[in-house]
Design a protein around this motif. Structure first.
Motif, PDB file in Angstrom:
ATOM      1  N   ALA A  46      42.019  -5.102 -15.139  1.00 22.84           N
ATOM      2  CA  ALA A  46      40.562  -5.252 -15.084  1.00 22.84           C
ATOM      3  C   ALA A  46      39.939  -5.448 -16.452  1.00 22.84           C
ATOM      4  O   ALA A  46      39.127  -6.368 -16.648  1.00 22.84           O
ATOM      5  N   TYR A  47      40.291  -4.633 -17.403  1.00 25.24           N
ATOM      6  CA  TYR A  47      39.637  -4.720 -18.711  1.00 25.24           C
ATOM      7  C   TYR A  47      39.971  -6.024 -19.434  1.00 25.24           C
ATOM      8  O   TYR A  47      39.105  -6.600 -20.106  1.00 25.24           O
ATOM      9  N   ILE A  48      41.188  -6.505 -19.258  1.00 20.71           N
ATOM     10  CA  ILE A  48      41.572  -7.781 -19.881  1.00 20.71           C
ATOM     11  C   ILE A  48      40.847  -8.937 -19.192  1.00 20.71           C
ATOM     12  O   ILE A  48      40.303  -9.825 -19.858  1.00 20.71           O
ATOM     13  N   ILE A  49      40.811  -8.916 -17.861  1.00 21.14           N
ATOM     14  CA  ILE A  49      40.157  -9.993 -17.107  1.00 21.14           C
ATOM     15  C   ILE A  49      38.660 -10.010 -17.397  1.00 21.14           C
ATOM     16  O   ILE A  49      38.080 -11.073 -17.671  1.00 21.14           O
ATOM     17  N   ILE A  50      38.034  -8.849 -17.348  1.00 26.25           N
ATOM     18  CA  ILE A  50      36.593  -8.780 -17.605  1.00 26.25           C
ATOM     19  C   ILE A  50      36.285  -9.251 -19.027  1.00 26.25           C
ATOM     20  O   ILE A  50      35.321  -9.983 -19.249  1.00 26.25           O
ATOM     21  N   SER A  51      37.107  -8.864 -19.979  1.00 31.42           N
ATOM     22  CA  SER A  51      36.878  -9.278 -21.365  1.00 31.42           C
ATOM     23  C   SER A  51      37.013 -10.781 -21.528  1.00 31.42           C
ATOM     24  O   SER A  51      36.149 -11.430 -22.147  1.00 31.42           O
ATOM     25  N   ALA A  52      38.077 -11.355 -20.985  1.00 33.39           N
ATOM     26  CA  ALA A  52      38.312 -12.796 -21.147  1.00 33.39           C
ATOM     27  C   ALA A  52      37.275 -13.630 -20.404  1.00 33.39           C
ATOM     28  O   ALA A  52      36.661 -14.539 -20.986  1.00 33.39           O
ATOM     29  N   VAL A  53      37.066 -13.328 -19.138  1.00 30.24           N
ATOM     30  CA  VAL A  53      36.107 -14.097 -18.333  1.00 30.24           C
ATOM     31  C   VAL A  53      34.688 -13.867 -18.852  1.00 30.24           C
ATOM     32  O   VAL A  53      33.891 -14.807 -18.952  1.00 30.24           O
TER      33      VAL A  53
END
Length: 177
Positions: A142-149
């Motif tokens: 979640a934290y990686i996806i939210i950060s990238a997107v």
């Protein structure tokens, strides 16, 4: 611009912001688009070249939102308060002070992503019960996806907000308000 006019313009902008936030609080289909519309209302005093008016609008709207909505939809108040309400004023100040554009975008992107992560961290347990955000695979990253997107979407959002501010400036100038 006279101080009394700035205060009056800020009050009107805050009133419109609260109307949009009210729609977002009580009509769930409008929740996050209402936050965007409320942030657009901050641009009215900024179009008159008053960063103080933008700050007054932000604090007026935030105070009223805290009074009326924090018990009903705290995530909307928090999202408006930590990012969306201040973003137009920050954009205006950076533009007026001729701040380095690349550094400015980097700072604003980090601020936006941090805001998204905070909202997710605080509200993921009960806000996203029946959504993709509650999927086990998503939760793991979640934290990686939210950060990238979030970073990619913010670039488009920031560009869009600057265009809206330019259009607001031209409209206010043409109307001679």
């Amino acid at each position: 611009m006279k101080r009394s006019k700035i205060i009056a313009l800020s009050a009107i902008s805050s009133a419109f912001s609260i109307l949009f936030l009210t729609a977002g609080v009580f009509l769930s289909v409008l929740d996050y688009s209402a936050i965007f519309m409320a942030s657009l209302c901050t641009m009215l005093p900024l179009a008159k070249k008053s960063w103080k008016g933008g700050v007054f609008t932000y604090f007026g709207t935030l105070l009223l939102a805290l009074i009326f909505f924090v018990g009903v939809r705290p995530e909307i108040v928090l999202t408006y308060g930590i990012f969306f309400g201040l973003h137009p004023t920050v954009n205006f100040i950076l533009r007026e002070k001729n701040f380095n554009k690349i550094i400015g975008v980097i700072i604003k992107t980090v601020w936006f992503v941090a805001s998204l992560l905070l909202v997710y961290w605080l509200f993921s347990g009960f806000l996203f019960e029946e959504s993709l955000l509650n999927n086990e695979i998503f939760k793991k990253y979640a934290y990686i996806i939210i950060s990238a997107v979030g970073a990619v979407l913010f670039i488009a959002y920031d560009f869009l907000m600057m265009r809206f501010q330019a259009m607001m400036d031209k409209t206010i100038e043409k109307l001679k308000l």
